[in-house]
Design a protein around this motif. Sequence first.
Motif, mmCIF file in Angstrom:
data_model
loop_
_atom_site.group_PDB
_atom_site.id
_atom_site.type_symbol
_atom_site.label_atom_id
_atom_site.label_comp_id
_atom_site.label_asym_id
_atom_site.label_seq_id
_atom_site.Cartn_x
_atom_site.Cartn_y
_atom_site.Cartn_z
ATOM 1 N N THR A 197 33.978 64.909 -23.351
ATOM 2 C CA THR A 197 33.309 66.206 -22.716
ATOM 3 C C THR A 197 33.733 66.479 -21.757
ATOM 4 O OG1 THR A 197 31.919 64.965 -21.116
ATOM 5 C CG2 THR A 197 30.941 65.397 -23.873
ATOM 6 N N GLU A 198 33.452 68.081 -21.735
ATOM 7 C CA GLU A 198 34.351 69.018 -20.945
ATOM 8 C C GLU A 198 33.031 69.614 -19.960
ATOM 9 O OE1 GLU A 198 36.895 71.198 -22.456
ATOM 10 O OE2 GLU A 198 36.832 70.777 -24.452
ATOM 11 N N SER A 199 33.783 70.000 -18.596
ATOM 12 C CA SER A 199 32.888 70.758 -17.705
ATOM 13 C C SER A 199 33.414 71.377 -17.121
ATOM 14 C CB SER A 199 32.377 69.831 -16.452
ATOM 15 O OG SER A 199 31.533 67.914 -16.455
ATOM 16 N N THR A 243 32.135 74.719 -14.409
ATOM 17 C CA THR A 243 31.926 75.673 -13.224
ATOM 18 C C THR A 243 30.968 76.592 -13.319
ATOM 19 O OG1 THR A 243 32.978 74.402 -11.518
ATOM 20 C CG2 THR A 243 31.732 76.744 -10.681
ATOM 21 N N HIS A 287 26.491 76.663 -11.596
ATOM 22 C CA HIS A 287 25.997 75.213 -11.935
ATOM 23 C C HIS A 287 27.307 74.370 -12.122
ATOM 24 C CE1 HIS A 287 21.577 76.424 -12.057
ATOM 25 N NE2 HIS A 287 22.348 78.438 -11.751
ATOM 26 N N ARG A 288 27.400 73.036 -12.107
ATOM 27 C CA ARG A 288 28.315 72.450 -13.030
ATOM 28 C C ARG A 288 28.066 71.994 -14.108
ATOM 29 N NH1 ARG A 288 33.480 72.102 -12.702
ATOM 30 N NH2 ARG A 288 34.770 70.608 -13.226
ATOM 31 N N TYR A 289 28.238 72.623 -15.864
ATOM 32 C CA TYR A 289 27.531 72.811 -17.119
ATOM 33 C C TYR A 289 28.812 71.187 -17.404
ATOM 34 C CZ TYR A 289 26.456 73.052 -21.843
ATOM 35 O OH TYR A 289 25.880 73.305 -22.881
ATOM 36 N N THR A 290 28.175 70.421 -18.430
ATOM 37 C CA THR A 290 28.531 69.581 -19.177
ATOM 38 C C THR A 290 28.450 70.223 -20.460
ATOM 39 O OG1 THR A 290 29.089 67.482 -17.231
ATOM 40 C CG2 THR A 290 29.269 66.910 -19.470
#
Length: 205
Positions: free
Chosen positions: A2-4, A6, A16-19
């Motif tokens: 999975t990728e994250s 900002t 926010h940090r989104y995954t």
Amino acid sequence: MTESLTVRCPSCRRAHRYTAPAYPCACGVPVAPSLDPDGTVAEVRHRSWEEEWIGVRCAACGDEGQWPRPELGCPCGTVLSLPVRDPFDTVAAVVRYLGTLGHHDLHRARRGLTPGIGLTGRGILVQIDPTGSPATTRDVECLWLTAMTRSARHVLHFSLAAYPAGVRARAGLLHVPLFVLGPGTGPRPANAPAAALAATADGAP
């Protein structure tokens, strides 16, 4: 994996940090959309069916399914659409084009015999092949036979790749319109039945 990413909300400027969420492919392998760090985060102001979904391909089996478009809800109340690495939303492009031909109430078809994504509506069956591989004569014949069993008056095939001459000839005999999808250009007719159909689109000269 999975990728994250900002993500900064354009309304309140909060970071926010989104995954990206992963969903199981039919083969059982978790698949997640590929986020684009250079893309633009957009505020979701209204919703439409074709904009809600994106095509995501499984690296294990090569199958492509429709996954919900990645979104993030900011505490300020803004809903953000996350950019993904996809030059154009394949299914949305086809749905918009079919709308110009008068077909508006479309939904996912049951999984058929040919690769890709199927759409169906009143009197129409559509196959979208986003794999990038040229369609085969068998693909066109199976699509045509499936349309006959479902009493679909219109059957169309869309592909990211150019069609071999033999496939265009066979589709012509079966009166199956073939379209090639290209980034920024929309569907382009690839045989005579497709050209005749395209001439009926809204705004066609």
